[in-house]
Scaffold this motif. Structure first.
Motif, mmCIF file in Angstrom:
data_model
loop_
_atom_site.group_PDB
_atom_site.id
_atom_site.type_symbol
_atom_site.label_atom_id
_atom_site.label_comp_id
_atom_site.label_asym_id
_atom_site.label_seq_id
_atom_site.Cartn_x
_atom_site.Cartn_y
_atom_site.Cartn_z
ATOM 1 N N GLY A 1 3.359 -13.425 7.027
ATOM 2 C CA GLY A 1 2.140 -13.467 7.692
ATOM 3 C C GLY A 1 2.271 -12.959 8.814
ATOM 4 N N ASP A 2 3.458 -13.277 9.540
ATOM 5 C CA ASP A 2 3.700 -12.625 10.867
ATOM 6 C C ASP A 2 3.922 -11.289 11.061
ATOM 7 O OD1 ASP A 2 4.544 -13.041 13.584
ATOM 8 O OD2 ASP A 2 6.842 -13.017 13.038
ATOM 9 N N TYR A 3 4.379 -10.526 9.989
ATOM 10 C CA TYR A 3 4.505 -9.279 10.022
ATOM 11 C C TYR A 3 3.161 -8.617 9.673
ATOM 12 C CZ TYR A 3 6.128 -4.214 8.614
ATOM 13 O OH TYR A 3 6.344 -3.308 8.751
ATOM 14 N N ALA A 4 2.558 -9.226 8.900
ATOM 15 C CA ALA A 4 1.091 -8.558 8.488
ATOM 16 C C ALA A 4 0.417 -8.582 9.895
ATOM 17 C CB ALA A 4 0.447 -9.251 7.368
ATOM 18 N N GLY A 5 0.308 -10.049 10.599
ATOM 19 C CA GLY A 5 -0.390 -9.960 11.685
ATOM 20 C C GLY A 5 -0.148 -9.136 12.722
ATOM 21 N N ASN A 6 1.221 -8.921 12.942
ATOM 22 C CA ASN A 6 1.484 -8.086 14.172
ATOM 23 C C ASN A 6 1.409 -6.547 13.942
ATOM 24 O OD1 ASN A 6 2.556 -10.253 15.928
ATOM 25 N ND2 ASN A 6 4.471 -10.339 14.997
ATOM 26 N N ASN A 7 1.362 -6.046 12.716
ATOM 27 C CA ASN A 7 1.267 -4.715 12.430
ATOM 28 C C ASN A 7 -0.312 -4.451 11.911
ATOM 29 O OD1 ASN A 7 4.100 -3.743 12.841
ATOM 30 N ND2 ASN A 7 4.330 -5.548 11.847
ATOM 31 N N GLY A 8 -1.060 -5.390 11.986
ATOM 32 C CA GLY A 8 -2.360 -5.221 11.608
ATOM 33 C C GLY A 8 -2.587 -4.752 9.936
ATOM 34 N N ILE A 9 -1.825 -5.226 9.115
ATOM 35 C CA ILE A 9 -1.808 -5.043 7.750
ATOM 36 C C ILE A 9 -2.707 -5.852 7.060
ATOM 37 C CG2 ILE A 9 -0.542 -4.442 5.623
ATOM 38 C CD1 ILE A 9 1.916 -3.873 7.464
ATOM 39 N N ARG B 1 0.663 -1.315 -0.022
ATOM 40 C CA ARG B 1 0.075 0.032 0.037
ATOM 41 C C ARG B 1 0.892 1.302 0.052
ATOM 42 N NH1 ARG B 1 -4.290 -0.960 4.744
ATOM 43 N NH2 ARG B 1 -2.302 -0.963 5.787
ATOM 44 N N CYS B 2 1.944 1.199 0.656
ATOM 45 C CA CYS B 2 2.916 2.406 0.431
ATOM 46 C C CYS B 2 4.327 1.683 0.684
ATOM 47 C CB CYS B 2 2.425 3.263 1.694
ATOM 48 S SG CYS B 2 2.957 2.542 3.316
ATOM 49 N N ARG B 3 5.347 2.660 0.369
ATOM 50 C CA ARG B 3 6.958 2.229 0.277
ATOM 51 C C ARG B 3 7.239 1.764 1.686
ATOM 52 N NH1 ARG B 3 11.477 6.389 -1.484
ATOM 53 N NH2 ARG B 3 13.009 5.060 -0.732
ATOM 54 N N GLU B 4 6.798 2.265 2.682
ATOM 55 C CA GLU B 4 7.253 1.905 4.151
ATOM 56 C C GLU B 4 6.662 0.581 4.542
ATOM 57 O OE1 GLU B 4 5.935 4.996 3.266
ATOM 58 O OE2 GLU B 4 8.121 5.747 3.485
ATOM 59 N N GLU B 5 5.525 0.201 3.909
ATOM 60 C CA GLU B 5 4.877 -0.914 4.117
ATOM 61 C C GLU B 5 5.769 -2.073 3.263
ATOM 62 O OE1 GLU B 5 0.705 -0.608 5.179
ATOM 63 O OE2 GLU B 5 0.370 -2.164 3.515
ATOM 64 N N ALA B 6 5.922 -1.825 2.261
ATOM 65 C CA ALA B 6 6.961 -2.605 1.332
ATOM 66 C C ALA B 6 8.241 -2.838 2.120
ATOM 67 C CB ALA B 6 7.072 -1.965 0.180
ATOM 68 N N ARG B 7 8.778 -1.829 2.659
ATOM 69 C CA ARG B 7 10.157 -2.051 3.163
ATOM 70 C C ARG B 7 9.930 -2.873 4.591
ATOM 71 N NH1 ARG B 7 14.536 1.594 3.657
ATOM 72 N NH2 ARG B 7 14.227 1.594 1.363
#
Lengths: 426, 426
Positions: free
Chosen positions: B330-338, B293-299
């Motif tokens: 999945g761990d990153y998405a789950g922990n950061n509510g993405i 969704r944005c560069r920071e999320e990609a990073r």
């Protein structure tokens, strides 16, 4: 609890803990299969374990991984766990059944076979898996093993199931605590890939206390934060973590608070067993953060320290490289925009003050004491592989900026960790 | 750039890159000392290196660690870098001078001695340190070495300084790119403890382009994000990371855009050299995330993959354990509510599609190809230790939920990493 002196002692301890609560049966069998995803014809071993509510009915509650790619078993259990009647849970190791083509359908089909063989409806059976992500379940081999598995069920001991669910675990993990006339007994598996932001690798907790599904669920929610969620081996939260609490409701319930206390003891004990049994764990690291602005921040700092590869390798080497502690705290604060007063901060290692007033407090004498402290806290070679002890490397951090506190457990980073994880599938 | 075939070639390459820009001199000396914090009398070696603006004046810009416990050198440089005239920078390895009692005063005192010996005011001298956190600088030994250090200065080659600033680096790192009539030349050190959320272990970039302090600062800000901030070796951001850009202003400036492009090439080259030279690096891992969704999320996703100990150890073992990729996402998405749509996600390893439509796409043939791909990308034993090559293990992840993209580099996790970091101070 005093540390056992040898593996023989631990086997004895396990026996004293393994008596199943009323209304449960458990068993385990092994099978072999060749993963269709791999070249060649090498056979792999899988254990199939079963926990059954012998009256054919019970209630359950669960907490599950927050990983955004949960495995098929997590999806299946989430769907079924609130059902009015639960008959038990099937568990396989070696294949995690995560994102494998048709994995959810495979899991459902296996519970249909189980229901046909053991009774009840398929949706009354839960199913948990752990192992390699991406491989498909060997459905024919599992189906063929179900009759033998059902024959293996017995009402005496949780030990065969506790052994059956292991993967790279060094030893079975069982904890049991009485709660009035009832019992709370838990088994768990978990070694690498443990960062239960919410949950626990695989933990199955059985009780005969006559509590409702809602009470079980509330009690579980109250204890996971300071037990399974307070341990971290390598910072990864797996796709398959779950903790399931099953009740046969066969014995009178104790006061709710007494039940929660017994459940807390079981969960905390299992969580610490998991760290002690971590892949290649040589030191158990205990980080206690106090004086944070809130509990979540304290937890964040504690996990930053316990998950720092540089801190972990230094402790593995019995090297009191205390600079890395400060660096990992500063890294976490800086990256999360948390104000931190270096002058107010104090850090103790093994009870010794090493940092205060913005500066390190070290000397040749202290360095010698800290090195020998770390050596003392590592597994001695003759006890290598022996899971149960009370030794931790204690790191106490006081941030002096609030009242938030948290205590987490983790493991050091050793050659054995690399070996286990580089060669896990072979 | 084609990979060199041997270490001899690389030494030749370094020579072609090492010519200092106009208006610079550089040199390095070694000294020995015994850290007062340690028992015994074992001597340790420290290199002292100096980069001097030979006219005695220049301008500088810098980016610094976000770690909340920056070392004394970071505090000192932040204070002085915006001064109207900069004479150069002193660099020592082996002692980081972080939170050591009196560390800031020690650093100031040393720059006073340097000013007395080499000219100028002490506040025109910058000072960088890298090494063990907590130890005090050996001030008398450093003071005593300054005359020899000043005698070692020469205007020809950056190589002695590039060697002098190394700690556990395998090889010196130098990059040089012309910018019109001017030159941009950078040297860097960095091995473990690299997670430059903002900065770069130590990087010193020299140019003779006649640009103002403001222009240098802006140019540096434009390039660090995709160079130094895009590499990650062990996820820790050190207390001492800094990147300093110095200009002698002795040559006409090129168009601003041309300067930025040359600076970008130098910084990107150094950043990748740092990963290739990481402690115990056997594979370089390149993770390209698109469709976030944005560069920071990609990073964030890319770093979650490249920093996962489980992904790193699997790649070290040439094991295409692709499940761990999905788990770390999945761990990153789950922990950061993405929110993450597993059905839309696609993953390629070495150009091969391994995950799409919510499922793994694997087969015995693909597994064989992926294993041999990983083997091919590891350092062959005869080139072990040889830094420069173009090989990376390429992981491409398309999230298909936006237009944000990011590309990061990291290293695998090897036995050598543990050895280096468990025994770093000994």
């Amino acid at each position: 609890m005093a540390a056992c002196k040898s593996i023989v002692d631990y086997e004895d301890v396990l026996k004293t803990r393994s008596a199943l609560p009323r209304g449960f049966r458990a068993g385990s069998v092994a099978l072999t299969f060749h993963p269709r995803e791999l070249p060649g014809d090498k056979l792999y071993r899988m254990n199939l374990s079963l926990i059954e509510l012998s009256d054919g009915k019970g209630v359950a509650a669960g907490v599950f991984t927050r990983n955004a790619f949960p495995g098929a078993p997590v999806l299946l259990c989430r769907e079924r766990i609130d059902g009015p009647s639960i008959r038990g849970i099937l568990v396989n190791n070696k294949v995690a059944n995560v994102c494998a083509p048709g994995g959810f359908d495979d899991a459902c089909r296996i519970t249909e076979s189980l229901a046909a063989a053991a009774g009840g409806k398929s949706e009354e059976w839960l199913y948990a898996s752990t192992g390699v992500i991406g491989w498909k379940l060997p459905v024919p081999e599992i189906d063929a093993s179900l009759p033998t598995l059902i024959k293996s069920l017995q009402a005496e001991s949780a030990l065969p199931a506790a052994r059956g669910i292991m993967t790279t675990d060094r030893f079975p993990k069982i904890r049991s605590v009485p709660a009035g006339e009832a019992t709370v007994l838990g088994i768990a598996k978990g070694a690498g890939m443990i960062e239960p932001n919410m949950a626990t690798m695989l933990a199955f907790i059985m009780t005969d206390a006559d509590l409702s599904r809602e009470e079980l669920s509330r009690a579980l929610g109250e204890v996971v934060e300071d037990s399974f969620n307070a341990v971290s081996v390598d910072g990864d939260q797996s796709t398959s973590d779950m903790c399931i609490l099953l009740s046969s409701r066969r014995s009178p319930a104790p006061a709710y608070g007494d039940f929660v206390e017994a459940l807390r003891q079981v969960c905390t004990g299992l969580a610490r067993d998991i760290v002690r049994n971590g892949e290649g764990t040589s030191h158990v690291i205990e980080v206690a953060v106090s004086g944070a602005r809130c509990r979540e921040e304290a937890r964040g700092f504690a996990k930053a320290v316990v998950n720092s590869p540089l801190v972990k390798t230094a402790i593995y080497g019995n090297d009191p490289n205390i600079g890395r502690l400060v660096s990992s705290l500063g890294d976490y604060a800086g990256n999360n925009g948390i104000p931190l007063d270096g002058k107010a901060l104090s850090i103790r290692l093994g009870g010794e003050l090493i940092f205060s007033g913005g500066e390190f407090r070290i000397s040749p004498e202290l360095e010698t004491r800290l090195s020998s402290y770390l050596e003392k806290k590592s597994f001695s070679p003759e006890l290598k592989g022996y899971p149960e002890h009370d030794e931790t490397v204690l790191i106490e951090i006081d941030l002096q900026s609030g009242t938030g506190s948290s205590r987490v457990w983790g493991s050091d980073l050793s050659y054995e960790y690399i070996r286990e994880n580089a060669e896990y599938r072979s």
